[in-house]
Write an enzyme that holds these catalytic residues in place. Structure first.
Site, PDB file in Angstrom:
ATOM      1  N   LYS A 156       0.865  -1.181   0.000  1.00 21.86           N
ATOM      2  CA  LYS A 156       0.000   0.000   0.000  1.00 21.86           C
ATOM      3  C   LYS A 156       0.896   1.223   0.000  1.00 21.86           C
ATOM      4  CE  LYS A 156      -3.869   2.132   2.406  1.00 21.86           C
ATOM      5  NZ  LYS A 156      -3.302   3.453   2.587  1.00 21.86           N
ATOM      6  N   LYS A 355      -2.806  -2.666   7.512  1.00 21.64           N
ATOM      7  CA  LYS A 355      -1.738  -1.715   7.813  1.00 21.64           C
ATOM      8  C   LYS A 355      -0.618  -2.365   8.646  1.00 21.64           C
ATOM      9  CE  LYS A 355      -2.525   2.390   7.107  1.00 21.64           C
ATOM     10  NZ  LYS A 355      -3.534   3.417   7.294  1.00 21.64           N
TER      11      LYS A 355
END
Ligand code: ZN
Length: 706
Positions: A156, A355
């Protein structure tokens, strides 16, 4: 089962593992899975909390996006948003259209023309823990009624999302995400980016549709970012804050020549047009064929364990990449399944961002407790709602002392930002007073010891408070635990020691050596064999080096290095016990304060009694000069911080001493070198602040000639 690398990947029918087949690491996380106690929240409380969270998040977003001011870390803001999202999932009746979870990006600035996206630019839901990731997969499995789900996983990127529209092969428009429906027209600026093709490549076998839309991320390569800042510094211009802001700022320049002077780059992550792509990995291939660089380090993952491995891999390599990444994006690889899953709110069901562990997270202080240490000092500890930070579930935060509580103005019931770096105990960074409930109670310092009920005193010139009872249970427990560690005894922890103390089987550290296997049977978890083993373990540690023995006594201000200095200077315990204050002070590395503590310690009868007890139970103290005055590190003071690869921290300290150097616990102006491993924490900051030279593990080993 190895990695399936994208370029060689074939879609084959891998099966998702059943829970009992998941690798150990994942099961471990299941045990530590966290919740924030929403089960006990009333509707009214939930509504209030949601309202407060919405207001606060909106304010931070406004400050960040409109005023260009960052008043809270991304990680802490993410944490707040995540709490809001989770609460809304639990209490969907309180989801309103103005909730920060219901919109994407920021307001479009008036200075750019708006461009309407033909298909909405969606955002992603974030997850932070392996268990949340598994929940996502489970939901999909349930919705689809199938077990086999192949994922496409990519890093990401922490940049600026844009949409590029090509007509008849030519770049016509470039727009930011904006609010998802309308973005800002940044075509002129995007045209300056070399990695954005102005014209699409048309290979023979590709039929280009009239209109092609590509989505991806604009970022500032880190190398180029540093160079740009060096140049700006030379020109006496203000520096760019960080690569992400710099990328966004450069793209939203009204003057394209400024954008052109910044070497931005683009990677693609989506192809919004029908070109016969059945899966994401096919999409990656088409993107390459028409002239784009799709997000690197992306591949098919065949199951949860595989995705977890890829996530760990990305986390490991992130420091080496030329761009910032803050997690892994996982998407259902099969496009038809992805479409079938649809969109909930503004986030697609088939896509999620997992994350990396953040160093900051928000949580709620349930209670502030006082812990009594070995020296009798009272330390406040905040008991918090379990939260996921730095890759572990955290339930306690250190508060240091009463002054710290007052400085933070932290109360029971407060929402706080926790900070964790490296392997240190998390600290409270600040209190989010906007979220303070009306009944939050401020903390009063205890007047009596919470463990034994004795009086508390504050020593002159010290912030800490102390329990005045020398035989306080907690002090005894900590003193015995400390001694066990100094003796190198494994397998005896605080619970065992507390149980043995309660049963009056042991009273002081020397009693460890009198423990019999039968004594341990009263302790929970001990059986015949384990009792025998622990007693054997204790007995094999009866011989101890003088320096370690001094350390075991827990004399105030005598740490590892001071103990070594004393041992080397005197050579025997007897000489230290009878040394005068002057003699103690004259030892190199021992100042007046340490000398006084040592003198005081040995002037107390109970401590002298402890020494005779150790002798009686057969403890042998020997001395070996641990230092040398001829090694390559002679006279140099080292501090080791973070995790080293080839050595444990203790091994590194021994090597320093063997080479004539000293190893200190904290960085000061006297420190010569700080050896820095992974996740170094505040000691590295201290070194930088004081201008102390830092060494990588390799440099350190090179100096040693290894
Ligand atoms: Zn006490």
């Amino acid at each position: 089962m190895g990695f399936v690398i994208l370029s060689t990947a074939k879609a084959v029918g891998y099966r998702l593992l059943q829970p009992q087949q998941w690798p150990h690491v994942i099961c471990d996380f299941v045990v530590h899975g966290f919740s924030r106690g929403y089960q006990t929240m009333t509707l009214k409380e939930a509504k209030q909390r949601i309202e407060k969270l919405k207001t606060l998040i909106s304010r931070y977003r406004y400050e960040y996006h409109v005023l260009d001011k960052q008043t809270i870390s991304d990680a802490a803001l993410d944490s707040l948003k995540h709490e809001l999202y989770a609460l809304e999932q639990k209490f969907p009746e309180f989801i309103t259209t103005d909730s920060p979870t219901q919109r994407v990006g920021g307001k479009t600035l008036a200075k750019f023309q708006k461009i309407k996206h033909t298909t909405r630019m969606l955002s992603m839901e974030d997850v932070f823990t392996p268990i949340e990731f598994q929940d996502w997969i489970s939901r999909i499995r349930k919705l689809l009624g199938i077990q086999d789900i192949e994922l496409f996983c990519m890093p990401k990127l922490d940049g600026l999302a844009v949409s590029l529209v090509y007509e008849n092969g030519l770049l016509m428009h470039a727009a930011t995400r904006g609010d998802g429906q309308n973005g800002e027209d940044v075509t002129q600026n995007v045209r300056t980016i070399e990695s954005v093709p102005l014209k699409l490549t048309t290979l023979k076998n590709i039929d280009l549709p009239t209109r092609v839309e590509i989505r991806g991320e604009i970022f500032f390569p880190l190398n180029a970012f540093e160079k740009t800042n060096k140049r700006l510094a030379k020109e006496g211009k203000p520096l760019l804050a960080n690569p992400r802001n710099a990328a966004a700022g450069s793209i939203r320049q009204l003057d394209s020549s400024i954008t052109a002077s910044r070497p931005l780059a683009f990677v693609a992550w989506d192809l919004i047009v029908e070109m016969n792509q059945k899966t994401m990995d096919e999409e990656w291939k088409i993107l390459r064929d028409i002239g784009f660089r799709p997000v690197p380090e992306s591949r098919i993952c065949v199951n949860i364990a595989d995705a977890h491995a890829q996530w760990s891999f990305l986390q490991k390599i992130r420091e080496k990449l030329d761009y910032w990444i803050d997690g892994m994006v996982a998407r259902v690889n099969d496009n038809s399944i992805y479409e079938q899953l649809g969109v909930v709110g503004k986030t697609p069901r088939g896509l999620i961002a997992w994350k990396f562990p953040a160093e900051e997270a928000t949580t709620i202080v349930k209670q502030i407790q006082w812990f009594v240490g070995r020296t009798g000092a009272l330390t406040p500890v905040a008991l918090v709602e379990p939260t996921w930070i730095g890759g572990t579930t955290v339930q306690h935060a250190s508060l240091h002392n009463l002054d710290e509580i007052q400085r933070l103005d932290v109360r029971e019931g407060d929402s706080v930002i926790l900070f964790k770096a490296g392997d240190i105990i998390p600290k409270i960074k600040n209190v989010l007073k906007e979220l303070r409930p009306r009944n939050a109670t401020s903390v009063k310092p205890p007047t009596l010891c919470p463990v034994c009920g004795s009086k508390i005193e504050r020593k002159k010139g010290e912030v800490a408070m102390y329990c005045t009872n020398k035989r306080c249970f907690s002090q005894d427990k900590e003193a015995i635990l400390h001694a066990a560690r100094a003796f190198g005894i494994d397998g005896i922890g605080p619970q065992t020691i507390a149980a043995l103390l309660e049963q009056k089987i042991i009273n002081r550290p020397s009693d460890l050596f009198s423990i019999q296997p039968d004594d341990l049977l009263v302790v929970e978890g001990f059986a015949d064999l384990s009792s025998k083993k622990l007693v054997e373990e204790i007995q094999t540690h009866k011989e101890i080096l003088l320096a370690n023995f001094l350390l075991s006594l827990g004399i105030r201000n005598v740490g590892e290095q001071t103990a070594i200095d004393l041992a080397n200077a005197f050579g025997s315990l007897g000489k230290i016990v009878s040394a005068t204050l002057e003699k103690l002070e004259s030892v190199e590395g021992v100042g007046g304060i340490v000398a006084k503590s040592v003198k005081e310690f040995f002037s107390e009868q109970r401590n002298i009694d402890l020494l005779s007890e150790y002798e009686r139970v057969g403890v042998k103290i020997k001395h070996e000069n641990k230092g040398t005055n001829s090694g390559v590190f002679y006279g140099k003071i080292f501090v080791v911080t973070g995790t080293l690869e080839a050595l444990s921290r203790d091994e590194a300290k021994n090597k320093i001493r063997e080479a004539g150097g000293k190893s200190a616990g904290s960085v000061s102006s006297k420190t010569d070198f700080v050896v820095v491993g992974a996740n170094p924490g505040s000691k590295l900051e201290d070194a930088n602040r004081l201008g102390v030279k830092t060494l990588s593990e390799k440099q350190f080993l090179d100096m040693l000639g290894e």
